[in-house]
Write a protein that holds these residues in place. Structure first.
Motif, PDB file in Angstrom:
ATOM      1  N   LEU A 342     -51.849  -9.205  61.793  1.00  0.00           N
ATOM      2  CA  LEU A 342     -51.295  -9.395  60.458  1.00  0.00           C
ATOM      3  C   LEU A 342     -50.469 -10.678  60.384  1.00  0.00           C
ATOM      4  N   PRO A 343     -50.518 -11.388  59.257  1.00  0.00           N
ATOM      5  CA  PRO A 343     -49.747 -12.631  59.110  1.00  0.00           C
ATOM      6  C   PRO A 343     -48.257 -12.347  58.991  1.00  0.00           C
ATOM      7  N   THR A 344     -47.500 -12.810  59.966  1.00  0.00           N
ATOM      8  CA  THR A 344     -46.076 -12.492  60.032  1.00  0.00           C
ATOM      9  C   THR A 344     -45.299 -13.055  58.853  1.00  0.00           C
ATOM     10  N   ARG A 345     -45.590 -14.292  58.458  1.00  0.00           N
ATOM     11  CA  ARG A 345     -44.811 -14.936  57.397  1.00  0.00           C
ATOM     12  C   ARG A 345     -44.978 -14.255  56.049  1.00  0.00           C
ATOM     13  N   GLN A 346     -46.167 -13.711  55.777  1.00  0.00           N
ATOM     14  CA  GLN A 346     -46.387 -13.031  54.507  1.00  0.00           C
ATOM     15  C   GLN A 346     -45.851 -11.595  54.539  1.00  0.00           C
ATOM     16  N   LEU A 347     -46.082 -10.907  55.646  1.00  0.00           N
ATOM     17  CA  LEU A 347     -45.691  -9.501  55.727  1.00  0.00           C
ATOM     18  C   LEU A 347     -44.210  -9.325  56.017  1.00  0.00           C
ATOM     19  N   LYS A 348     -43.650 -10.178  56.903  1.00  0.00           N
ATOM     20  CA  LYS A 348     -42.237 -10.090  57.314  1.00  0.00           C
ATOM     21  C   LYS A 348     -41.887  -8.671  57.790  1.00  0.00           C
ATOM     22  N   PRO A 349     -42.520  -8.174  58.849  1.00  0.00           N
ATOM     23  CA  PRO A 349     -42.294  -6.788  59.274  1.00  0.00           C
ATOM     24  C   PRO A 349     -40.871  -6.500  59.744  1.00  0.00           C
ATOM     25  N   SER A 350     -40.186  -7.517  60.285  1.00  0.00           N
ATOM     26  CA  SER A 350     -38.819  -7.281  60.772  1.00  0.00           C
ATOM     27  C   SER A 350     -37.784  -7.383  59.660  1.00  0.00           C
ATOM     28  N   GLN A 351     -38.202  -7.780  58.436  1.00  0.00           N
ATOM     29  CA  GLN A 351     -37.266  -7.921  57.327  1.00  0.00           C
ATOM     30  C   GLN A 351     -37.553  -6.967  56.171  1.00  0.00           C
ATOM     31  N   ARG A 352     -38.727  -6.368  56.161  1.00  0.00           N
ATOM     32  CA  ARG A 352     -39.151  -5.547  55.021  1.00  0.00           C
ATOM     33  C   ARG A 352     -38.829  -4.075  55.241  1.00  0.00           C
ATOM     34  N   CYS A 353     -38.377  -3.431  54.203  1.00  0.00           N
ATOM     35  CA  CYS A 353     -38.101  -1.991  54.267  1.00  0.00           C
ATOM     36  C   CYS A 353     -39.417  -1.230  54.126  1.00  0.00           C
ATOM     37  N   PRO A 354     -39.733  -0.315  55.023  1.00  0.00           N
ATOM     38  CA  PRO A 354     -41.009   0.419  54.932  1.00  0.00           C
ATOM     39  C   PRO A 354     -41.048   1.418  53.779  1.00  0.00           C
ATOM     40  N   GLU A 355     -39.887   1.790  53.212  1.00  0.00           N
ATOM     41  CA  GLU A 355     -39.850   2.770  52.134  1.00  0.00           C
ATOM     42  C   GLU A 355     -40.014   2.122  50.760  1.00  0.00           C
ATOM     43  N   CYS A 356     -39.178   1.115  50.458  1.00  0.00           N
ATOM     44  CA  CYS A 356     -39.211   0.514  49.123  1.00  0.00           C
ATOM     45  C   CYS A 356     -39.842  -0.872  49.103  1.00  0.00           C
ATOM     46  N   GLY A 357     -39.996  -1.507  50.267  1.00  0.00           N
ATOM     47  CA  GLY A 357     -40.627  -2.808  50.340  1.00  0.00           C
ATOM     48  C   GLY A 357     -39.699  -3.987  50.132  1.00  0.00           C
ATOM     49  N   LYS A 358     -38.416  -3.770  49.965  1.00  0.00           N
ATOM     50  CA  LYS A 358     -37.488  -4.882  49.765  1.00  0.00           C
ATOM     51  C   LYS A 358     -37.345  -5.691  51.052  1.00  0.00           C
TER      52      LYS A 358
END
Length: 448
Positions: A342-358
């Motif tokens: 997955l593209p890290t810069r678009q997804l930002k897995p370490s910064q995105r909330c898995p519940e609301c997506g913020k």
């Protein structure tokens, strides 16, 4: 078909060792002669020499130097090809201008085709035949996947005084298939996040699995430092001043090298065991695309956090992010599975909330090990949160990101896999169709 490289340890006798050292020396001299030829033509005539020009000169070269007649022409061509590749990298700005190599830094030679050698093995131990040198050498090792041998590279490692045979083999791989045609259950999905606190954090949708960082380098670091300190007290070599190394320095240097090699072998063994276990249990792997080279760059000049960056780089390399990703990818794909990067810069897995997506920019700080979302009050461990985001994104359930992976630029690890797999959206449809068919509301799906 997949191309894999398998390495075996060689055990030559005294006669074979003498011939192999001689062949290595001849290839090293040919390599330096290729560089000298290119340098002279450029300085004298402003003419660029290519690989084909040097290859066509080999017959005349052999007449001038008869000792090269006993070596196979294809192996000599491969040595000149190494010169060409080095110059191509230099012309593209990827490396410095190629230099002459001493025998200590010249590892060995290559047979680029099946001619001139033969491996008598089924993937476990056996013998290696070198026709041009007239040698039959015992070799030990076990390849997990074996197929048709295509190329051979003979390499010598002075630090451990050992010879190795690196054989490239073509292995039949399973085609990725779905539905009734598949032997795999493509519902076994795992998302894994790589880190330094915990080496691998895996999430399969129901539970987390944490694989501890073994810290091989850190464990042996005190012994390596002690060995290095002992070596500094001995007479080191200085080739410019004509000073030779003392025997005590050689022994201390060998002890230090053996400790470093031990850490590397321990790490490689651990990586193979961990990746084989995950690949055996899951058919689809999901991870982020990491730029390990960029992550381990040195701190900028004038930075006040050089020591912290150096420590982080050492921790990343100790886990081996790049190697773990490669191992998991080819092991899952060899059995017909899928790996999505997955593209890290678009997804930002370490910064995105898995519940609301913020997206929380402050979560990107490595010191922030526990995430609390101010929008939905979700709170969880950093590594677990990243694994959840990647798992949700793979199934199209991640808020704030979208559901169609193809439109979002997600790709599988190889073009070959992408050609046959389709998207995770299709897999989701297949899963729903299967569940309906089990209730009797729909027929078993058929895939084209």
């Amino acid at each position: 078909m997949a191309t894999l490289r398998q390495t075996f340890r060689l055990y030559p006798n005294k006669t074979a060792i003498s011939k192999m050292f001689y062949a290595r020396k001849l290839h090293q001299l040919l390599y330096n002669a290729g560089i000298a030829d290119r340098r002279y033509e450029w300085k004298a005539n402003k003419k660029t020499i290519g690989y084909l020009d040097q290859q066509n000169c080999l017959p005349a070269f052999k007449e001038c130097w008869p000792e090269y007649k006993e070596l196979y022409s294809t192996s000599l061509q491969a040595t000149l090809k190494r010169v060409d590749l080095a110059y191509n990298r230099f012309l593209k700005g990827l490396s410095e201008i190629p230099r002459y190599k001493s025998i200590k830094k010249y590892s060995g030679w290559t047979y680029p085709s099946k001619a001139g050698w033969k491996a008598n093995t089924d993937g476990k131990n056996g013998t290696l035949v070198l026709n041009d040198l007239g040698l039959v050498i015992k070799m030990r090792g076990q390849a997990k996947f074996w197929g048709t041998p295509t190329t051979l590279t003979i390499a010598y490692k002075p630090s451990i005084n050992a010879w190795f045979a690196s054989i490239t083999v073509k292995v039949d791989t399973q085609q990725t298939r779905y539905g009734s045609e598949s032997d795999l259950v493509y519902e076994k999905i795992v998302a894994y996040d790589l880190g330094t606190e915990t080496a691998i954090t895996a999430f399969n949708g129901a539970e987390f699995e944490e694989i501890a960082n073994q810290r091989f380098t850190k464990t042996l670091e005190p012994k390596v430092k002690a060995a290095g300190k002992e070596k500094r007290r001995k007479q080191a070599p200085d080739f410019k001043k004509g000073i030779k190394a003392s025997n005590r320095w050689k022994k201390a240097n060998k002890r230090e090298s053996q400790l470093k090699i031990k850490a590397g072998l321990q790490r490689k063994d651990w990586q193979h065991k961990v990746t084989s276990d995950l690949a055996s249990r899951y058919d689809i792997g999901v991870t982020e695309k990491l730029n390990t080279k960029g992550l381990t760059r040195k701190a900028k000049k004038g930075s006040k956090r050089k020591k912290q960056k150096a420590g982080l780089n050492k921790a990343i390399l100790d886990v081996g992010f790049g190697t773990l990703n490669k191992m998991l990818t080819y092991k899952i794909e060899l059995k017909g599975g899928i790996v999505l990067q997955l593209p890290t810069r678009q997804l930002k897995p370490s910064q995105r909330c898995p519940e609301c997506g913020k997206v929380h920019k402050n979560w990107a700080e490595l010191s922030n090990r526990y995430h609390v979302c101010d929008a939905c009050s979700f709170e969880f461990d950093r590594d677990n949160t990243s694994a959840m985001v990647m798992f949700n994104a793979a199934l199209g359930k991640q808020p704030g990101y979208g559901a169609d992976l193809d439109k979002r630029g997600f790709s599988s690890s190889t073009s070959k896999t992408r050609k046959h797999t389709g998207s995770m959206k299709q897999l989701g449809k297949l899963k729903r169709q299967k569940s309906r068919s089990s209730d009797g509301s729909a027929d078993t799906p058929s895939w084209p």
